[in-house]
Design a protein around this motif. Structure first.
Motif, PDB file in Angstrom:
ATOM      1  N   GLN A 320     -14.885 -27.466 -13.571  1.00 22.00           N
ATOM      2  CA  GLN A 320     -15.075 -28.705 -14.306  1.00 22.00           C
ATOM      3  C   GLN A 320     -13.848 -29.600 -14.212  1.00 22.00           C
ATOM      4  O   GLN A 320     -13.964 -30.835 -14.112  1.00 22.00           O
ATOM      5  CB  GLN A 320     -15.378 -28.392 -15.787  1.00 22.00           C
ATOM      6  CG  GLN A 320     -16.694 -27.664 -16.016  1.00 22.00           C
ATOM      7  CD  GLN A 320     -17.886 -28.524 -15.663  1.00 22.00           C
ATOM      8  OE1 GLN A 320     -17.948 -29.698 -16.015  1.00 22.00           O
ATOM      9  NE2 GLN A 320     -18.843 -27.934 -14.939  1.00 22.00           N
ATOM     10  N   ALA A 321     -12.668 -29.001 -14.236  1.00 17.69           N
ATOM     11  CA  ALA A 321     -11.438 -29.795 -14.139  1.00 17.69           C
ATOM     12  C   ALA A 321     -11.324 -30.452 -12.766  1.00 17.69           C
ATOM     13  O   ALA A 321     -10.898 -31.612 -12.655  1.00 17.69           O
ATOM     14  CB  ALA A 321     -10.218 -28.902 -14.414  1.00 17.69           C
ATOM     15  N   ARG A 322     -11.703 -29.744 -11.714  1.00 20.89           N
ATOM     16  CA  ARG A 322     -11.660 -30.350 -10.373  1.00 20.89           C
ATOM     17  C   ARG A 322     -12.657 -31.505 -10.253  1.00 20.89           C
ATOM     18  O   ARG A 322     -12.465 -32.422  -9.449  1.00 20.89           O
ATOM     19  CB  ARG A 322     -11.974 -29.279  -9.317  1.00 20.89           C
ATOM     20  CG  ARG A 322     -10.825 -28.307  -9.093  1.00 20.89           C
ATOM     21  CD  ARG A 322     -11.059 -27.468  -7.836  1.00 20.89           C
ATOM     22  NE  ARG A 322     -12.191 -26.554  -8.008  1.00 20.89           N
ATOM     23  CZ  ARG A 322     -12.087 -25.321  -8.449  1.00 20.89           C
ATOM     24  NH1 ARG A 322     -10.888 -24.838  -8.797  1.00 20.89           N
ATOM     25  NH2 ARG A 322     -13.152 -24.542  -8.563  1.00 20.89           N
ATOM     26  N   ALA A 323     -13.708 -31.468 -11.081  1.00 20.19           N
ATOM     27  CA  ALA A 323     -14.680 -32.563 -11.061  1.00 20.19           C
ATOM     28  C   ALA A 323     -14.262 -33.721 -11.958  1.00 20.19           C
ATOM     29  O   ALA A 323     -15.014 -34.695 -12.091  1.00 20.19           O
ATOM     30  CB  ALA A 323     -16.042 -32.048 -11.503  1.00 20.19           C
ATOM     31  N   GLY A 324     -13.070 -33.623 -12.575  1.00 24.21           N
ATOM     32  CA  GLY A 324     -12.562 -34.721 -13.385  1.00 24.21           C
ATOM     33  C   GLY A 324     -12.802 -34.581 -14.869  1.00 24.21           C
ATOM     34  O   GLY A 324     -12.635 -35.561 -15.608  1.00 24.21           O
ATOM     35  N   ASN A 325     -13.166 -33.415 -15.363  1.00 24.02           N
ATOM     36  CA  ASN A 325     -13.411 -33.206 -16.788  1.00 24.02           C
ATOM     37  C   ASN A 325     -12.079 -32.997 -17.500  1.00 24.02           C
ATOM     38  O   ASN A 325     -11.404 -31.990 -17.323  1.00 24.02           O
ATOM     39  CB  ASN A 325     -14.319 -31.985 -16.990  1.00 24.02           C
ATOM     40  CG  ASN A 325     -14.776 -31.840 -18.422  1.00 24.02           C
ATOM     41  OD1 ASN A 325     -14.060 -32.152 -19.359  1.00 24.02           O
ATOM     42  ND2 ASN A 325     -16.003 -31.356 -18.593  1.00 24.02           N
ATOM     43  N   GLY A 326     -11.673 -33.996 -18.300  1.00 26.11           N
ATOM     44  CA  GLY A 326     -10.395 -33.915 -18.999  1.00 26.11           C
ATOM     45  C   GLY A 326     -10.368 -32.847 -20.071  1.00 26.11           C
ATOM     46  O   GLY A 326      -9.326 -32.217 -20.315  1.00 26.11           O
TER      47      GLY A 326
END
Length: 337
Positions: A320-326
């Motif tokens: 999720q973080a690699r997909a831009g989820n802060g």
């Protein structure tokens, strides 16, 4: 500054805190919450309504320069994620408020604004029994009187034993003659043997059901007070979860976890975990940050069963973080330093 809304973990499920930055706590903490564009626009104790109602928080406290208002499940169960208007008349404050989607909701029968007790109440000691007064000492016997003369003897009384002895000899002689002529007297008939009365059968012994089975019919407060330890509370929570009583199970899992039972912390983490999440048991949406926190605490307290789901949640958060989820990035920094 827009008020900030978060779960308040110091209380039971369904409590939320509203932080007003830079606001001095008023003596009167009464507030209002309004949703614009609706006919029933005012929040009341029974839900949304037309008339205005001043609401009372569970607690008002000052944290530094900020004011914190705590509201309980009686109000939070009616709030849906979205924009609202918050009013604090005593501080002349009217501000926009966004209700987030991660506030826990409790829909069970536990009385709102109530915290479960930590220690069972002790039964009062019985009053002391007064000692019986000592028995009075017996009165002393009166001394013998010396002036009483002994009774006088009568001459006729000395002949009474002689006449009695002669009469006794005559009776013996007559009895012997009767026996000589008539033979021995008939033997007495034997007495009937006593009839034995059968003993009553012993009363059946009814074994008491184990505590865990009896806990199914208890309310949450009685269950927690009568439980032997945190492991017993965790076992009762598993029974209620299997019976579909998910709100009760969550409260009991959290109670056992707060008492240091690590498997209960793992159970709470699984309820929040987005991997395998089931809506309505009891939450409407997953909370990966809360799951990460409970998994971490369970591992720190020694529950080896929490390690595998915790590792799987970390992989999910990294994706999720690699997909831009802060939010995923923040959770990774907080719980996997």
């Amino acid at each position: 500054m827009m008020p900030r809304v978060e779960n308040d973990r110091r209380f039971s499920l369904g409590h939320a805190r509203i932080t007003l930055e830079g606001v001095q706590a008023p003596s009167d903490g009464g507030f209002r919450i309004v949703r614009e564009g609706y006919a029933a626009a005012n929040l009341g104790r029974r839900g949304w309504q037309v008339q205005e109602e001043k609401l009372t928080p569970v607690e008002v406290r000052q944290e530094g320069a900020d004011t914190v208002l705590v509201i309980g499940p009686r109000l939070t169960r009616h709030l849906e994620p979205g924009p609202l208007v918050f009013l604090l008349p005593a501080a002349a404050l009217e501000a926009s408020l966004f209700w987030p989607d991660d506030i826990d909701v409790f829909d069970g029968d536990l009385p709102p604004e109530t915290v479960l007790p930590r220690d069972p109440e002790m039964a009062p000691k019985p009053p002391p029994v007064a000692a019986a007064p000592p028995a009075p000492a017996p009165a002393p016997a009166p001394p013998p009187r010396e002036d009483v003369a002994p009774p006088a003897k009568h001459e006729g009384a000395s002949r009474a034993p002689l006449f009695a002895g002669i009469g006794l000899l005559l009776l013996v002689a007559v009895g012997g003659a009767v026996w000589w002529f008539t033979g021995s007297s008939p033997a007495p008939s034997p007495a009937p043997a006593p009839v034995a009365t059968p003993a009553p059968p012993p009363a059946p012994v009814t074994a008491e059901r184990p505590w865990l089975e009896r806990s199914d019919g208890m309310n949450l407060r009685d269950l927690v007070q009568s439980a032997a330890d945190a492991a017993a509370i965790h076992a009762a929570a598993l029974r209620r979860q299997a019976a579909g009583r998910h709100d009760d199970a969550l409260v009991l899992f959290e109670e056992a976890g707060e008492r240091g039972h690590a498997p209960a912390l793992t159970a709470v983490a699984r309820l929040y975990d987005p991997i395998g999440f089931v809506a309505g048991r009891p939450f409407r949406a997953p909370d990966p940050r809360a799951a990460a926190r409970y998994y971490r605490d369970a591992v720190q307290r020694g529950d080896a069963a929490a390690q595998a789901p915790r590792a799987a949640l970390r992989n999910w958060l990294e994706e999720q973080a690699r997909a831009g989820n802060g939010t995923a990035e923040t959770a990774l920094r907080e719980f996997w330093p």
